[in-house]
Design a protein around this motif. Structure first.
Motif, PDB file in Angstrom:
ATOM      1  N   PRO A  76      -6.169  -8.436  -1.132  1.00 35.28           N
ATOM      2  CA  PRO A  76      -7.081  -7.499  -0.036  1.00 35.28           C
ATOM      3  C   PRO A  76      -5.758  -6.651   0.226  1.00 35.28           C
ATOM      4  O   PRO A  76      -4.482  -6.394   0.629  1.00 35.28           O
ATOM      5  CB  PRO A  76      -7.566  -8.240   0.966  1.00 35.28           C
ATOM      6  CG  PRO A  76      -6.365  -9.199   1.078  1.00 35.28           C
ATOM      7  CD  PRO A  76      -5.971  -9.668   0.038  1.00 35.28           C
ATOM      8  N   THR A  77      -6.537  -4.729   0.559  1.00 34.88           N
ATOM      9  CA  THR A  77      -6.414  -4.223   0.339  1.00 34.88           C
ATOM     10  C   THR A  77      -5.900  -3.508   2.272  1.00 34.88           C
ATOM     11  O   THR A  77      -6.824  -4.648   2.684  1.00 34.88           O
ATOM     12  CB  THR A  77      -6.230  -2.904   0.024  1.00 34.88           C
ATOM     13  OG1 THR A  77      -7.610  -2.408   0.873  1.00 34.88           O
ATOM     14  CG2 THR A  77      -6.065  -2.732  -1.619  1.00 34.88           C
ATOM     15  N   ASN A  78      -5.532  -2.859   2.937  1.00 28.82           N
ATOM     16  CA  ASN A  78      -5.886  -2.515   3.667  1.00 28.82           C
ATOM     17  C   ASN A  78      -7.421  -2.282   4.340  1.00 28.82           C
ATOM     18  O   ASN A  78      -8.038  -2.871   5.720  1.00 28.82           O
ATOM     19  CB  ASN A  78      -5.262  -1.657   4.806  1.00 28.82           C
ATOM     20  CG  ASN A  78      -5.097  -0.672   6.507  1.00 28.82           C
ATOM     21  OD1 ASN A  78      -5.150  -1.716   6.922  1.00 28.82           O
ATOM     22  ND2 ASN A  78      -4.935   0.288   6.609  1.00 28.82           N
ATOM     23  N   GLU A  79      -8.105  -2.021   3.632  1.00 26.00           N
ATOM     24  CA  GLU A  79      -9.729  -2.199   3.944  1.00 26.00           C
ATOM     25  C   GLU A  79     -10.486  -3.377   3.190  1.00 26.00           C
ATOM     26  O   GLU A  79     -11.535  -3.766   3.373  1.00 26.00           O
ATOM     27  CB  GLU A  79     -10.182  -0.968   3.003  1.00 26.00           C
ATOM     28  CG  GLU A  79      -9.354   0.473   3.053  1.00 26.00           C
ATOM     29  CD  GLU A  79     -10.026   1.499   2.394  1.00 26.00           C
ATOM     30  OE1 GLU A  79     -10.313   2.480   3.078  1.00 26.00           O
ATOM     31  OE2 GLU A  79      -9.808   1.095   0.741  1.00 26.00           O
ATOM     32  N   PHE A  80      -9.805  -4.267   2.757  1.00 26.20           N
ATOM     33  CA  PHE A  80      -9.979  -5.504   2.731  1.00 26.20           C
ATOM     34  C   PHE A  80     -10.331  -5.680   1.119  1.00 26.20           C
ATOM     35  O   PHE A  80     -11.652  -5.989   1.135  1.00 26.20           O
ATOM     36  CB  PHE A  80     -10.723  -5.887   3.779  1.00 26.20           C
ATOM     37  CG  PHE A  80     -10.330  -6.416   4.850  1.00 26.20           C
ATOM     38  CD1 PHE A  80      -9.427  -7.575   4.994  1.00 26.20           C
ATOM     39  CD2 PHE A  80     -10.184  -5.494   6.255  1.00 26.20           C
ATOM     40  CE1 PHE A  80      -9.001  -7.648   6.396  1.00 26.20           C
ATOM     41  CE2 PHE A  80      -9.795  -5.494   7.486  1.00 26.20           C
ATOM     42  CZ  PHE A  80      -9.003  -6.924   7.631  1.00 26.20           C
ATOM     43  N   ILE A  81     -10.420  -4.943   0.474  1.00 27.74           N
ATOM     44  CA  ILE A  81     -11.466  -4.562  -1.217  1.00 27.74           C
ATOM     45  C   ILE A  81     -10.064  -6.031  -1.868  1.00 27.74           C
ATOM     46  O   ILE A  81      -8.568  -5.195  -1.578  1.00 27.74           O
ATOM     47  CB  ILE A  81     -11.306  -3.109  -1.221  1.00 27.74           C
ATOM     48  CG1 ILE A  81     -12.102  -2.426  -0.659  1.00 27.74           C
ATOM     49  CG2 ILE A  81     -11.218  -3.157  -2.227  1.00 27.74           C
ATOM     50  CD1 ILE A  81     -12.080  -0.523  -0.679  1.00 27.74           C
ATOM     51  N   GLU A 138      -5.578   5.396  -1.713  1.00 29.37           N
ATOM     52  CA  GLU A 138      -3.643   5.757  -0.839  1.00 29.37           C
ATOM     53  C   GLU A 138      -2.648   5.203  -2.623  1.00 29.37           C
ATOM     54  O   GLU A 138      -2.159   5.747  -3.141  1.00 29.37           O
ATOM     55  CB  GLU A 138      -3.501   5.624   0.106  1.00 29.37           C
ATOM     56  CG  GLU A 138      -2.028   5.881  -0.159  1.00 29.37           C
ATOM     57  CD  GLU A 138      -1.798   5.193   1.465  1.00 29.37           C
ATOM     58  OE1 GLU A 138      -0.177   5.911   1.648  1.00 29.37           O
ATOM     59  OE2 GLU A 138      -2.039   4.808   2.041  1.00 29.37           O
ATOM     60  N   LEU A 139      -3.518   4.037  -2.484  1.00 27.95           N
ATOM     61  CA  LEU A 139      -2.987   2.778  -3.818  1.00 27.95           C
ATOM     62  C   LEU A 139      -3.439   3.323  -5.350  1.00 27.95           C
ATOM     63  O   LEU A 139      -2.348   3.877  -6.323  1.00 27.95           O
ATOM     64  CB  LEU A 139      -3.378   1.306  -3.827  1.00 27.95           C
ATOM     65  CG  LEU A 139      -2.616   1.199  -2.774  1.00 27.95           C
ATOM     66  CD1 LEU A 139      -3.659  -0.278  -2.586  1.00 27.95           C
ATOM     67  CD2 LEU A 139      -1.470   0.060  -2.870  1.00 27.95           C
ATOM     68  N   VAL A 140      -4.285   4.164  -5.649  1.00 24.94           N
ATOM     69  CA  VAL A 140      -5.416   4.279  -7.045  1.00 24.94           C
ATOM     70  C   VAL A 140      -4.358   5.979  -6.916  1.00 24.94           C
ATOM     71  O   VAL A 140      -3.709   6.355  -8.347  1.00 24.94           O
ATOM     72  CB  VAL A 140      -6.354   4.827  -7.001  1.00 24.94           C
ATOM     73  CG1 VAL A 140      -7.064   4.864  -7.753  1.00 24.94           C
ATOM     74  CG2 VAL A 140      -7.055   2.960  -7.309  1.00 24.94           C
ATOM     75  N   PHE A 146       3.720   3.811  -4.128  1.00 24.64           N
ATOM     76  CA  PHE A 146       3.421   1.935  -4.001  1.00 24.64           C
ATOM     77  C   PHE A 146       4.609   1.405  -4.614  1.00 24.64           C
ATOM     78  O   PHE A 146       5.345   0.685  -4.430  1.00 24.64           O
ATOM     79  CB  PHE A 146       1.765   1.784  -4.588  1.00 24.64           C
ATOM     80  CG  PHE A 146       1.873   0.288  -4.924  1.00 24.64           C
ATOM     81  CD1 PHE A 146       1.438  -0.484  -3.516  1.00 24.64           C
ATOM     82  CD2 PHE A 146       1.971  -0.021  -6.241  1.00 24.64           C
ATOM     83  CE1 PHE A 146       1.528  -1.998  -4.119  1.00 24.64           C
ATOM     84  CE2 PHE A 146       1.636  -1.529  -5.886  1.00 24.64           C
ATOM     85  CZ  PHE A 146       1.769  -2.283  -5.309  1.00 24.64           C
ATOM     86  N   ALA A 147       4.798   2.142  -6.094  1.00 21.01           N
ATOM     87  CA  ALA A 147       6.241   1.540  -6.806  1.00 21.01           C
ATOM     88  C   ALA A 147       7.294   1.579  -6.174  1.00 21.01           C
ATOM     89  O   ALA A 147       8.438   0.690  -5.542  1.00 21.01           O
ATOM     90  CB  ALA A 147       6.493   1.757  -8.070  1.00 21.01           C
ATOM     91  N   PHE A 173      -5.051  -0.280 -12.482  1.00 19.54           N
ATOM     92  CA  PHE A 173      -5.551  -1.530 -10.798  1.00 19.54           C
ATOM     93  C   PHE A 173      -6.675  -2.031 -11.350  1.00 19.54           C
ATOM     94  O   PHE A 173      -7.149  -0.675 -12.203  1.00 19.54           O
ATOM     95  CB  PHE A 173      -5.473  -0.041  -9.368  1.00 19.54           C
ATOM     96  CG  PHE A 173      -4.137   0.000  -8.856  1.00 19.54           C
ATOM     97  CD1 PHE A 173      -3.542  -0.215  -8.187  1.00 19.54           C
ATOM     98  CD2 PHE A 173      -3.364   1.011  -9.334  1.00 19.54           C
ATOM     99  CE1 PHE A 173      -2.525  -0.386  -7.668  1.00 19.54           C
ATOM    100  CE2 PHE A 173      -2.055   1.134  -8.895  1.00 19.54           C
ATOM    101  CZ  PHE A 173      -1.631   0.366  -7.325  1.00 19.54           C
ATOM    102  N   ALA A 174      -6.876  -2.943 -10.741  1.00 19.28           N
ATOM    103  CA  ALA A 174      -8.638  -2.835 -11.127  1.00 19.28           C
ATOM    104  C   ALA A 174      -9.057  -4.464  -9.408  1.00 19.28           C
ATOM    105  O   ALA A 174      -8.456  -4.750  -8.997  1.00 19.28           O
ATOM    106  CB  ALA A 174      -8.532  -4.274 -12.392  1.00 19.28           C
TER     107      ALA A 174
END
Length: 467
Positions: A76-81, A138-140, A146-147, A173-174
């Motif tokens: 999960p991300t910070n947005e719980f995705i 932000e990740l995408v 991120f790396a 990312f998926a």
């Protein structure tokens, strides 16, 4: 002796084998840990010696090790995705001695796959931690960030194992709920909205800009026309000024050209005159040389003609002298014959007188003896009588005249050189002498001796004192 050689050979072979076993050459991408009773030492990128059977050798790779990092379950991300992340990391054992010793303590008894697995677990744990701190967008949108954060987070744990992270690359990312796709649709709508707004704003700004541009263009056109007019006036004034300067320069140049042309023409004329003078001087000099040559040629011809004429005259004089000599010889022969005739006449008279003396023997012995003595005296004085006869006659003058007569027929004798007059007189005297010698050979009379005796007698009589 053979045993000694065998022993020495074995010893040498053992030493060579020991050296081969002791010699260790380490490549730059490897690290060697040599362990012995006195501890261990590390060698990289050079050769070294170790003691066989006493020191141990262990190798560690220093080249890159590629590790695949991916989340096996959703994170999960910070947005719980919940998302899945797939990436690749390049790691290696650090080159300093402390890191090599640390990595040796951990991985020396492990295989390369064990090293990859340990590094993968550390990297994936730190990657899960960073995913929970960041939002999906932000990740995408910022994979490098991120790396980099994953690398910074995992680097401390990796250093504890003597490892270093060279780089981390996030490949994908998926998610299973299509959130990333929806973000794309939302982005597309937003992009379309933004595009429409931007288009309207652009059209408005275009219209405004067009009007303003027309106004500015009109102002610019008027200003440009004024400036063009001013520039045309300035150009006309400048052209007039330049034309004036050009005319002045052209006039100056024409005048300079005329002056230069006149100077050049003057120089050329002077050069031509000098050349003509030089040519005439050369012609005069050549003519003088030709006259001198002609004079020398004429002089040679005249001299040659004079020599030829002189030679002809000499030949003619010699011919005439030869003729005169022959005439003189003929005259002398005639005179010799006349002298012989007189001699024969004298002898005939002598014989007649003797016959007369015999015929008149009766006259008396005295007269006969006187006549005989007279005859004997005449006989003894025959040379003197002949000399007297010659002196009283014109024989000798005729001989000299005959020898010199050829010269009377020569108009002029030109003599070259010294001593030629003496030679000529000598030739005449020699001719006379030859005539006297001819008389001596013909008659037996030596006129030269008789003349010499006669002259001596005269001189003797002249020198004798008178009683």
């Amino acid at each position: 002796m053979d045993t000694l050689f065998i022993v020495l050979g074995i010893v040498v072979a053992l030493l060579v084998l020991l050296f081969i076993m002791s010699y260790v050459k380490v490549r730059p991408d490897k690290a060697v840990i040599i362990t012995g009773p006195n501890g261990s030492r590390i060698v990289t990128g050079k050769a070294t010696i170790r003691i066989p059977f006493i020191q141990r050798i262990d190798y560690l790779p220093l080249d890159l090790i590629q590790v695949d990092i991916r989340t096996s379950s959703a994170v999960p991300t910070n947005e719980f995705i919940n998302i899945f992340v797939d990436g690749v990391a390049n790691i290696k054992i650090q080159s300093d001695e402390a890191s090599i010793r640390l990595a040796g303590e951990i991985f020396l008894t492990r295989s390369l796959e064990d090293v990859k697995q340990i590094a993968k677990e550390v990297l994936e744990g730190n990657m899960r931690e960073i995913i929970g701190q960041m939002k999906l967008r932000e990740l995408v949108q910022n994979r490098d960030k991120f790396a980099e954060q994953v690398k910074l987070s995992a680097l401390a744990d990796m250093k504890k194992m003597g490892l270093d992270i060279v780089n981390i690359t996030i490949q994908n990312f998926a998610d299973k709920n299509g959130v990333i796709d929806d973000l794309g649709v939302d982005n597309i709508a937003q992009i379309r909205k933004d595009a429409s707004i931007a288009r309207a704003n652009s059209e408005k700004e275009v219209e405004i800009a067009t009007s303003k541009a027309k106004e500015l263009a009109n102002d610019a056109r008027i200003k440009a026309e004024l400036e063009i007019e001013q520039q045309n006036n300035s150009l006309a004034l400048r052209q007039a000024e330049l034309k004036q300067k050009a005319d002045i320069a052209k006039a100056t140049a024409d005048a300079s050209y005329e002056i230069q042309y006149a100077n050049e023409a003057k120089t050329i004329n002077i050069s031509k005159q000098n050349a003509e003078i030089a040519r005439r001087e050369k012609e005069i000099e050549l003519r003088s040389k030709e006259v001198e040559v002609e004079e020398k040629t004429l002089e040679a011809r005249i001299k040659k003609a004079a020599e030829a004429e002189r030679y002809a005259r000499e030949q003619k004089a010699e011919a005439e002298l030869f003729v005169r000599t022959k005439e003189a010889e003929a005259l002398l022969a005639e005179q010799e014959r006349a002298a012989r005739g007189l001699k024969l006449q004298a002898e005939a008279e002598k014989f007649a007188q003797e016959q007369k003396a015999i015929g008149i023997q009766a006259v008396g012995i005295a007269e006969a003896e006187a006549i005989e003595k007279k005859a004997e005296a005449m006989k003894k004085m025959e040379s003197a009588a002949v000399l007297e006869l010659v002196l009283k006659s014109d024989v000798l003058p005729n001989i000299v005249k005959a020898a010199a007569e050829p010269l009377t027929k020569v108009d002029k004798i030109v003599m070259y050189g010294e001593g030629n007059q003496t030679k000529l007189m000598g030739d005449i005297v020699n001719s006379s002498t030859k005539v006297l010698e001819s008389v001596k050979e013909a008659t037996g009379l030596d006129l030269a001796s008789l003349l010499a005796g006669f002259a001596t007698g005269k001189l003797t009589q002249k020198d004798e004192p008178k009683e």
